[in-house]
Enzyme design. Structure first.
Site, short mmCIF file in Angstrom:
data_model
loop_
_atom_site.label_atom_id
_atom_site.label_comp_id
_atom_site.label_asym_id
_atom_site.label_seq_id
_atom_site.Cartn_x
_atom_site.Cartn_y
_atom_site.Cartn_z
CB ALA A 66 24.46 8.64 76.74
N GLY A 109 29.24 7.02 77.86
CA GLY A 109 29.04 7.94 78.98
C GLY A 109 29.32 7.30 80.34
CD GLU A 112 32.18 10.28 77.44
OE1 GLU A 112 30.98 9.95 77.38
OE2 GLU A 112 32.70 11.09 76.65
CD GLU A 132 30.98 7.32 73.34
OE1 GLU A 132 31.95 6.55 73.10
OE2 GLU A 132 30.80 7.85 74.45
C1 HXC Z 1 19.71 2.52 76.40
C2 HXC Z 1 20.47 0.41 76.93
C3 HXC Z 1 21.81 0.84 76.81
C4 HXC Z 1 22.05 2.21 76.48
C5 HXC Z 1 21.80 -1.25 77.32
N1 HXC Z 1 20.53 -0.87 77.25
N2 HXC Z 1 22.61 -0.22 77.05
N3 HXC Z 1 19.43 1.26 76.74
N4 HXC Z 1 20.97 3.00 76.28
N5 HXC Z 1 23.27 2.72 76.39
C6 HXC Z 1 19.32 -1.70 77.47
C7 HXC Z 1 19.08 -2.64 76.30
O1 HXC Z 1 18.40 -1.98 75.26
C8 HXC Z 1 18.23 -3.69 76.94
O2 HXC Z 1 16.92 -3.22 77.08
C9 HXC Z 1 18.83 -3.78 78.36
O3 HXC Z 1 19.51 -2.55 78.56
C10 HXC Z 1 19.84 -4.91 78.50
O4 HXC Z 1 20.80 -4.77 77.48
P1 HXC Z 1 21.23 -5.95 76.49
O5 HXC Z 1 21.82 -5.33 75.28
O6 HXC Z 1 20.10 -6.90 76.30
O7 HXC Z 1 22.33 -6.67 77.36
P2 HXC Z 1 23.58 -7.50 76.86
O8 HXC Z 1 23.21 -8.37 75.69
O9 HXC Z 1 24.17 -8.13 78.09
O10 HXC Z 1 24.63 -6.41 76.28
C11 HXC Z 1 25.20 -5.46 77.15
C12 HXC Z 1 25.88 -4.35 76.33
C13 HXC Z 1 24.87 -3.76 75.31
C14 HXC Z 1 27.10 -4.91 75.56
C15 HXC Z 1 26.36 -3.28 77.31
O11 HXC Z 1 23.69 -3.43 76.02
C16 HXC Z 1 25.35 -2.52 74.62
O12 HXC Z 1 26.16 -2.58 73.70
N6 HXC Z 1 24.84 -1.35 75.05
C17 HXC Z 1 25.16 -0.08 74.40
C18 HXC Z 1 26.56 0.38 74.78
C19 HXC Z 1 26.91 1.70 74.11
O13 HXC Z 1 26.91 1.81 72.86
N7 HXC Z 1 27.19 2.70 74.91
C20 HXC Z 1 27.52 4.06 74.41
C21 HXC Z 1 26.29 4.88 74.25
S1 HXC Z 1 26.61 6.44 73.53
P3 HXC Z 1 15.66 -4.12 76.64
O14 HXC Z 1 14.51 -3.20 76.82
O15 HXC Z 1 15.92 -4.56 75.25
O16 HXC Z 1 15.71 -5.26 77.63
C22 HXC Z 1 27.17 7.40 74.77
C23 HXC Z 1 27.45 8.85 74.36
C24 HXC Z 1 27.74 9.78 75.50
O17 HXC Z 1 27.35 7.00 75.84
C25 HXC Z 1 27.96 11.20 75.11
C26 HXC Z 1 27.09 11.78 74.08
C27 HXC Z 1 27.24 13.23 73.86
#
Ligand code: HXC
Length: 258
Positions: A66, A109, A112, A132
């Protein structure tokens, strides 16, 4: 011009393709994307000329979760009052089989969303996880419910509580993934699977999917009872007569989807 901004939609050979398209955010799911995905999936589901739906992302990311930047502004009351990505539930109500074609990250997400599909085909580059807990939240779109059903209680607890990820090989061993293929073959394999399903009798496929979903959702006794009713129902299809006649006549069936 497409009516959608965050996804791309195309159809070919009785298959609908929904491609997540927020490359700058690694296809993170925001409210708009989930709303558009649900609307497009419902439209394909209502089209008798579509027999399977493929949901896919980019080579680097199916969906990295998400959208954390959008969610960061929300508090408990926002979510309790308005829900979060409720539109994603529409995928559970589709009659048409859905295939997630996953390359790269399927996290939070994103994982999911893949699990909301009927089959998951993964590129060897795919990474699955529910990280998460690192954000001090928990999965909210099915992660704590579908993951244990798919891979077992103890492996799911490992992923959800530690936030560690699984590569495609581990995900296949664990039973989350239907098939793993080289990244370059992901879409062609998903297409082949989708076209195979779409060539079957549509009402028989609807019945099979509904019975498979009953297996995930209820008790064994309830599921067996649902299955026997649904199986009996397929004998009302013209395609059942055609399918069995074609077998006896050693020829390919010509299904009318009736
Ligand atoms: C918003 C995101 C994002 C996310 C990546 N980006 N994941 N933006 N939400 N979930 C954005 C980054 O901020 C960045 O933007 C660009 O995408 C590229 O990501 P990087 O981090 O620079 O890439 P990389 O170093 O290759 O790392 C990839 C990654 C990392 C390991 C996937 O991005 C990451 O850990 N993302 C978050 C994963 C996560 O925690 N997902 C769960 C979310 S919670 P900029 O602008 O800086 O270039 C969830 C809850 C669901 O899903 C249900 C809730 C009720």
């Amino acid at each position: 011009m497409s009516e959608y901004e965050t996804i791309e939609v195309r159809t070919e050979n009785r298959v609908g393709y929904l491609t997540l398209n927020r490359p700058k955010a690694l296809n993170a799911l925001n409210e708009q994307l989930v709303r558009e995905l649900a609307a497009a999936a419902i439209a394909l589901d209502g089209d008798e000329n579509i027999g399977a739906i493929v949901i896919t992302g980019s080579e680097k990311a199916f969906a990295a979760g998400a959208d954390i930047k959008e969610m960061a502004r929300k508090d408990y009351t926002d979510i309790a009052a308005n829900g979060l990505f409720e539109d994603i539930r529409a995928l559970d109500r589709l009659r048409t089989p859905t295939i997630a074609a996953v390359s790269g990250y399927a996290l939070g997400g994103g994982c999911e969303l893949a699990m909301a599909c009927d089959l998951i085909i993964a590129a060897d580059s795919a990474t699955f996880g529910q990280p998460e807990i690192n954000l001090s939240i928990i999965p909210g779109l099915g992660g704590t419910q579908r993951l244990p059903r798919a891979i077992g209680a103890y492996k799911a607890a490992d992923l959800v509580l530690t936030a560690r990820t699984m590569d495609a090989a581990e995900a296949e061993r664990a039973g989350l993934v239907s098939r793993v293929v080289p990244a370059a073959e992901l879409l062609s394999t998903a297409t082949e699977v989708a076209e195979t399903i779409a060539a079957k009798s549509l009402p028989a496929v609807y019945a099979a999917k509904a019975a498979l979903k009953a297996a995930q959702e209820g008790s064994l006794a309830g599921g067996l009872s649902f299955e026997s009713q649904a199986a009996a129902g397929t004998f009302a299809l013209e395609d059942q007569t055609e399918g069995m006649t074609a077998f006896a006549e050693k020829r390919k069936p010509h299904f009318q989807h009736r």
